[in-house]
Design a protein around this motif. Structure first.
Motif, mmCIF file in Angstrom:
data_model
loop_
_atom_site.group_PDB
_atom_site.id
_atom_site.type_symbol
_atom_site.label_atom_id
_atom_site.label_comp_id
_atom_site.label_asym_id
_atom_site.label_seq_id
_atom_site.Cartn_x
_atom_site.Cartn_y
_atom_site.Cartn_z
ATOM 1 N N TRP A 92 -9.543 9.223 1.809
ATOM 2 C CA TRP A 92 -8.830 8.888 0.576
ATOM 3 C C TRP A 92 -7.856 7.713 0.644
ATOM 4 O O TRP A 92 -7.524 7.152 -0.396
ATOM 5 C CB TRP A 92 -8.052 10.109 0.075
ATOM 6 N N LEU A 93 -7.353 7.353 1.805
ATOM 7 C CA LEU A 93 -6.271 6.369 1.853
ATOM 8 C C LEU A 93 -6.654 5.056 2.517
ATOM 9 O O LEU A 93 -5.783 4.215 2.745
ATOM 10 C CB LEU A 93 -5.035 6.956 2.567
ATOM 11 N N HIS A 94 -7.920 4.854 2.826
ATOM 12 C CA HIS A 94 -8.327 3.580 3.423
ATOM 13 C C HIS A 94 -8.220 2.465 2.378
ATOM 14 O O HIS A 94 -8.123 2.722 1.168
ATOM 15 C CB HIS A 94 -9.746 3.672 3.973
ATOM 16 N N ASN A 95 -8.264 1.221 2.843
ATOM 17 C CA ASN A 95 -8.016 0.094 1.947
ATOM 18 C C ASN A 95 -9.062 -0.073 0.855
ATOM 19 O O ASN A 95 -8.797 -0.700 -0.164
ATOM 20 C CB ASN A 95 -7.909 -1.201 2.763
ATOM 21 N N GLY A 96 -10.245 0.484 1.057
ATOM 22 C CA GLY A 96 -11.270 0.389 0.028
ATOM 23 C C GLY A 96 -11.313 1.579 -0.902
ATOM 24 O O GLY A 96 -12.187 1.665 -1.788
ATOM 25 N N SER A 97 -10.373 2.483 -0.749
ATOM 26 C CA SER A 97 -10.355 3.706 -1.550
ATOM 27 C C SER A 97 -9.979 3.431 -2.999
ATOM 28 O O SER A 97 -9.268 2.470 -3.315
ATOM 29 C CB SER A 97 -9.344 4.692 -0.951
ATOM 30 N N TYR A 146 -6.251 3.191 -3.386
ATOM 31 C CA TYR A 146 -5.497 2.125 -2.707
ATOM 32 C C TYR A 146 -4.637 1.346 -3.702
ATOM 33 O O TYR A 146 -5.073 1.019 -4.813
ATOM 34 C CB TYR A 146 -6.443 1.156 -2.000
ATOM 35 N N GLU A 147 -3.431 1.047 -3.284
ATOM 36 C CA GLU A 147 -2.507 0.208 -4.050
ATOM 37 C C GLU A 147 -1.904 -0.811 -3.092
ATOM 38 O O GLU A 147 -1.476 -0.456 -1.988
ATOM 39 C CB GLU A 147 -1.371 1.037 -4.662
ATOM 40 N N VAL A 168 9.526 12.865 5.617
ATOM 41 C CA VAL A 168 10.233 11.682 6.105
ATOM 42 C C VAL A 168 11.501 12.117 6.849
ATOM 43 O O VAL A 168 12.320 12.847 6.296
ATOM 44 C CB VAL A 168 10.600 10.748 4.934
ATOM 45 N N PRO A 169 11.681 11.689 8.099
ATOM 46 C CA PRO A 169 12.881 12.081 8.840
ATOM 47 C C PRO A 169 14.132 11.427 8.274
ATOM 48 O O PRO A 169 14.064 10.449 7.518
ATOM 49 C CB PRO A 169 12.589 11.585 10.263
ATOM 50 N N ASP A 170 15.276 11.954 8.647
ATOM 51 C CA ASP A 170 16.541 11.366 8.227
ATOM 52 C C ASP A 170 16.711 9.984 8.855
ATOM 53 O O ASP A 170 16.155 9.686 9.907
ATOM 54 C CB ASP A 170 17.713 12.257 8.652
ATOM 55 N N GLY A 171 17.516 9.166 8.205
ATOM 56 C CA GLY A 171 17.792 7.835 8.724
ATOM 57 C C GLY A 171 16.910 6.789 8.076
ATOM 58 O O GLY A 171 16.060 7.103 7.244
ATOM 59 N N PRO A 172 17.105 5.529 8.454
ATOM 60 C CA PRO A 172 16.295 4.450 7.860
ATOM 61 C C PRO A 172 14.849 4.561 8.306
ATOM 62 O O PRO A 172 14.556 4.624 9.501
ATOM 63 C CB PRO A 172 16.953 3.177 8.411
ATOM 64 N N VAL A 173 13.938 4.591 7.337
ATOM 65 C CA VAL A 173 12.510 4.728 7.629
ATOM 66 C C VAL A 173 11.741 3.755 6.750
ATOM 67 O O VAL A 173 12.007 3.654 5.548
ATOM 68 C CB VAL A 173 12.010 6.167 7.364
ATOM 69 N N SER A 174 10.786 3.048 7.348
ATOM 70 C CA SER A 174 9.876 2.210 6.586
ATOM 71 C C SER A 174 8.724 3.089 6.118
ATOM 72 O O SER A 174 7.864 3.481 6.899
ATOM 73 C CB SER A 174 9.364 1.064 7.466
ATOM 74 N N LEU A 175 8.726 3.453 4.825
ATOM 75 C CA LEU A 175 7.746 4.395 4.296
ATOM 76 C C LEU A 175 6.346 3.799 4.255
ATOM 77 O O LEU A 175 6.177 2.595 4.052
ATOM 78 C CB LEU A 175 8.144 4.826 2.881
ATOM 79 N N GLY A 176 5.347 4.658 4.407
ATOM 80 C CA GLY A 176 3.976 4.197 4.343
ATOM 81 C C GLY A 176 3.019 5.320 4.020
ATOM 82 O O GLY A 176 3.407 6.492 3.893
ATOM 83 N N ARG A 177 1.760 4.970 3.891
ATOM 84 C CA ARG A 177 0.726 5.960 3.574
ATOM 85 C C ARG A 177 0.656 7.114 4.568
ATOM 86 O O ARG A 177 0.312 8.232 4.167
ATOM 87 C CB ARG A 177 -0.634 5.257 3.477
ATOM 88 N N PRO A 178 0.976 6.908 5.859
ATOM 89 C CA PRO A 178 0.932 8.056 6.771
ATOM 90 C C PRO A 178 1.850 9.202 6.355
ATOM 91 O O PRO A 178 1.539 10.365 6.631
ATOM 92 C CB PRO A 178 1.362 7.448 8.106
ATOM 93 N N HIS A 179 2.962 8.901 5.691
ATOM 94 C CA HIS A 179 3.834 9.988 5.238
ATOM 95 C C HIS A 179 3.156 10.797 4.127
ATOM 96 O O HIS A 179 3.294 12.023 4.064
ATOM 97 C CB HIS A 179 5.179 9.418 4.764
ATOM 98 N N GLN A 195 4.641 5.695 -4.467
ATOM 99 C CA GLN A 195 4.780 6.548 -5.647
ATOM 100 C C GLN A 195 3.579 6.409 -6.579
ATOM 101 O O GLN A 195 3.103 7.403 -7.146
ATOM 102 C CB GLN A 195 6.076 6.200 -6.388
ATOM 103 N N ARG A 196 3.059 5.200 -6.728
ATOM 104 C CA ARG A 196 1.876 4.998 -7.572
ATOM 105 C C ARG A 196 0.661 5.729 -7.006
ATOM 106 O O ARG A 196 -0.121 6.328 -7.752
ATOM 107 C CB ARG A 196 1.567 3.500 -7.707
#
Length: 282
Positions: A156-161, A164-165, A124-135, A102-103
């Motif tokens: 934009w989403l690499h660790n040095g961006s 990044y959070e 994000v599909p239905d059901g339990p999902v471990s959310l991440g930057r790919p979503h 969210q940040r």
């Protein structure tokens, strides 16, 4: 053909666990490991599919850990999913992924990107999902901001961006100990990947081996020849099992099932070191 690193839609893959297993069978994979990020939510579905398709399943997870303030991924195989301490660490990591994401969304929206939290949830599909930057990457692709996940991460989403959070993650050393205590087998994932910040060196791997690390992922598309040579040298020096895998994410990444594989000898060593769970045989 043994592929010990794949992801389903229970984390950041694009295929349901059963569909992932079906694709592995079609690709000629005879043993597959399901290693979704910080979750075992796909284990039951994948196990049922493996039995239907007649292939072996190694149940696992890819744990988010941190060493010297840098991200390190640890593959954990055949651990007891009911082990209280390891389950709690995975829960904490999964739950902290949400406010972290969210940040990032808020930061990107403030910078002019046409993105909202609702756009991310729509991916994000239905059901339990471990959310991440790919979503989030999928949401940006859906908005027409980029062509695919790879472009989003590269820009934009690499660790040095600037966007990044970090999120909660236990130390790599503690994760190795937790996996072993849960009867599992820890293997460090793509340790010298050229497309990521290098978070460990040979001395770090030696320290982890002393704590119970069993293997090192030496064959992975993100390792160049020098990285593979270094990993194999450390495996010899430290008596670690060598693994190779696709890190398959469905159409979320270019990685293809079986593009890197593990030897039967290394798989046998991993199975022999485990006491928390056994492979599901199809």
């Amino acid at each position: 053909m043994i592929d010990l690193h794949t992801h389903s839609s229970r984390s950041d893959g694009t295929d349901a666990p059963a569909d992932l297993v079906a694709q592995a069978d079609e690709a000629g994979v005879t043993t597959i490991a399901l290693t979704d990020h910080d979750t075992t939510a796909g284990w039951v579905e994948a196990a049922s599919a493996a039995q239907r398709h007649g292939i072996a399943l190694v149940r696992g997870a890819e744990l988010s850990t941190r060493h010297n303030r840098r991200s390190v991924h640890l593959l954990a195989y055949l651990f007891d999913p009911d082990d209280a301490e390891l389950a709690e660490e995975m829960r904490r990591t999964r739950e902290d992924r949400v406010p972290r994401l969210q940040r990032i969304v808020e930061h990107m929206a403030a910078d002019g990107f046409p993105i909202t939290w609702e756009d991310v949830l729509a991916q994000v599909p239905d059901g339990p999902v471990s959310l991440g930057r790919p979503h989030l990457a999928d949401a940006l692709v859906a908005k027409g901001v980029a062509h695919d996940r790879s472009e989003v991460f590269a820009r934009w989403l690499h660790n040095g961006s600037a966007f990044y959070e970090p999120h909660y993650a236990t130390t790599t050393l503690d994760a190795v100990r937790l996996v072993r205590a849960a009867g599992g087998v820890p293997v460090i994932a793509h340790p010298f990947a050229v497309r990521r910040q290098r978070a460990v060196d040979g001395d770090d791997v030696a320290m982890l081996a002393e704590a119970g690390l069993v293997g090192i992922e030496a064959d992975h598309r993100d390792l160049d020849d020098a990285g593979r040579t270094l990993a194999r040298g450390l495996a010899t020096d430290l008596d670690l099992a060598v693994t190779g895998s696709s890190d398959f994410h469905g159409h979320g990444k270019p990685n293809r099932l079986g593009e890197n594989t593990t030897s039967p000898e290394s798989l046998a060593r991993i199975v022999a070191a485990a006491s928390g769970a056994t492979p599901v045989l199809g």
